[in-house]
Design an enzyme around this catalytic site. Sequence first.
Site, mmCIF file in Angstrom:
data_model
loop_
_atom_site.group_PDB
_atom_site.id
_atom_site.type_symbol
_atom_site.label_atom_id
_atom_site.label_comp_id
_atom_site.label_asym_id
_atom_site.label_seq_id
_atom_site.Cartn_x
_atom_site.Cartn_y
_atom_site.Cartn_z
ATOM 1 C CD GLU A 53 -1.413 -2.274 2.167
ATOM 2 O OE1 GLU A 53 -2.248 -2.857 2.876
ATOM 3 O OE2 GLU A 53 -0.203 -2.610 2.146
ATOM 4 C CB CYS A 81 -0.979 -3.201 8.896
ATOM 5 S SG CYS A 81 0.174 -2.003 8.175
ATOM 6 C CB CYS A 84 -1.210 0.199 5.114
ATOM 7 S SG CYS A 84 0.422 -0.496 4.747
#
Length: 149
Positions: A53, A81, A84
């Site tokens: 990402e 996560c 990101c």
Amino acid sequence: MDEKFMREALRQAKKAAVLGEMPVGAVIVRDGEIISRGYNKRETKKNALLHAEIIAIDRACKKLGGWRLPRCEMYVTLEPCPMCAGAILNSRIEHVYYGAPDEKSGCTGTRINLLGMNLCNFTSGVTGRIMENECRDLIKEFFKGLRNR
């Protein structure tokens, strides 16, 4: 939402797997066109920041010439996560489509939904479980291969 974009994210994830990286891929789409791609390179480059990402966001910012990504959507094979999700908010990506949920650190709804908390005076829409089986199976096969080594 278009499966063709998730298929491209899966192609990116497979590139990561070939390198021995956790197979996660991402694409950013604006006005129906892919403007950037990324796949995990943490192990290869020895850099904790190099998630799919983050790489895709960096490339999109360079392409568009700014840190805001208006009218952009992200397709990513694994639920983002915390790092990101923060980058998604900060770059103002309008919607995230993810494949497999991340039970350990998913921050777009599985553990917590950072994208819906109005952080940075912005929220991002989320749609999960797009081509979930394909995305999850790629990750499962990757870890199975590691265990067999």
